[in-house]
Motif scaffolding. Structure first.
Motif, short mmCIF file in Angstrom:
data_model
loop_
_atom_site.label_atom_id
_atom_site.label_comp_id
_atom_site.label_asym_id
_atom_site.label_seq_id
_atom_site.Cartn_x
_atom_site.Cartn_y
_atom_site.Cartn_z
N GLU A 56 1.37 -1.14 -0.17
CA GLU A 56 -0.08 0.01 -0.02
C GLU A 56 0.56 1.14 -0.14
O GLU A 56 0.06 2.25 -0.50
CB GLU A 56 -0.62 -0.26 1.34
N ALA A 71 -6.28 1.89 -10.35
CA ALA A 71 -5.53 0.35 -9.48
C ALA A 71 -5.99 -0.80 -10.20
O ALA A 71 -6.47 -1.31 -9.79
CB ALA A 71 -5.27 0.89 -8.03
N MET A 73 -6.26 -3.70 -8.27
CA MET A 73 -5.59 -3.84 -7.07
C MET A 73 -5.92 -5.42 -6.79
O MET A 73 -6.98 -6.52 -6.42
CB MET A 73 -6.24 -3.86 -6.39
N ALA A 86 -7.62 -0.62 -1.20
CA ALA A 86 -7.42 0.02 -2.32
C ALA A 86 -8.44 1.36 -1.58
O ALA A 86 -9.14 1.88 -2.12
CB ALA A 86 -8.98 -0.67 -3.23
N ASN A 90 -8.74 5.62 -2.38
CA ASN A 90 -9.51 5.76 -3.04
C ASN A 90 -9.98 7.12 -2.12
O ASN A 90 -9.68 8.10 -2.66
CB ASN A 90 -10.89 5.10 -3.31
N ARG A 96 -9.49 4.91 -8.10
CA ARG A 96 -11.34 3.34 -8.36
C ARG A 96 -9.80 2.65 -8.68
O ARG A 96 -8.97 2.58 -9.70
CB ARG A 96 -11.52 4.11 -9.09
N SER A 97 -10.71 1.18 -8.03
CA SER A 97 -10.06 0.03 -8.58
C SER A 97 -10.38 -1.22 -8.60
O SER A 97 -11.84 -0.84 -9.20
CB SER A 97 -9.07 -0.42 -7.07
N TYR A 99 -10.64 -4.92 -8.78
CA TYR A 99 -9.90 -5.83 -8.11
C TYR A 99 -9.03 -7.40 -9.19
O TYR A 99 -10.33 -7.43 -8.95
CB TYR A 99 -10.86 -6.65 -6.96
N THR A 115 -16.45 -1.39 -1.54
CA THR A 115 -16.00 -0.26 -1.81
C THR A 115 -15.42 0.49 -3.34
O THR A 115 -14.90 1.25 -3.58
CB THR A 115 -14.11 -0.81 -1.64
N PRO A 117 -15.84 -0.72 -6.28
CA PRO A 117 -14.83 -1.52 -7.65
C PRO A 117 -15.83 -1.05 -8.70
O PRO A 117 -16.86 -1.01 -8.98
CB PRO A 117 -15.10 -2.60 -7.26
#
Length: 142
Positions: A56, A71, A73, A86, A90, A96-97, A99, A115, A117
């Motif tokens: 991180e 990202a 992630m 993540a 954010n 934003r990610s 996953y 989250t 995503p």
């Protein structure tokens, strides 16, 4: 574990990339060799990989320096939790990610969805699955 054979160069049916600006991405994954293979696939799909972070803290440094669009992630980071990372990226940087996850259990998926995503790609994955996730994310970001 990410299988390297799933990261072989994409076939020509995945090229050219959909019209529009290529995404600038960071990869947050503690398996550096798998992250490098993923970076090659992303490049072949027309995107720019701004860097690879194994933690991180490294990801936050990259975000501050490179200003990526999103990202990729990994849910599990060495010595850390990718979902929590993540969330903080954010909150602190507006990043934003999408996953990358080997886990499809209810508890993990519930934490991921909290989250908001841009996507979830279950490993091992095909190039077309990754391409679709990136194309959808690009539309959501624009």
């Amino acid at each position: 574990m990410l299988r390297i054979d799933t990261l072989a160069r994409p076939d020509s049916s995945l090229k050219p990339r959909a019209p529009g600006r290529p995404l600038r991405l960071i990869i947050v994954k503690n398996d550096h060799s798998a992250a490098e293979a993923l970076a090659a696939v992303l490049s072949d799909l027309g995107h720019t990989v701004c860097g690879i972070a194994g933690s991180e803290a490294m990801a936050a440094e990259l975000v501050g320096r490179e200003s990526p669009d999103l990202a990729l992630m990994d849910v599990r980071l060495g010595g850390g939790d990718g979902i929590a990372a993540a969330r903080r990226l954010n909150r602190d940087h507006g990043l934003r990610s999408i996953y990358l996850s080997c886990n499809s259990d209810h508890a993990t998926l519930a934490r991921i969805t909290e989250t908001y995503p841009l996507g979830i790609v279950h490993m091992p994955f095909s190039h077309s699955q990754l391409k679709v996730a990136l194309d959808l994310a690009a539309r959501r970001l624009r």
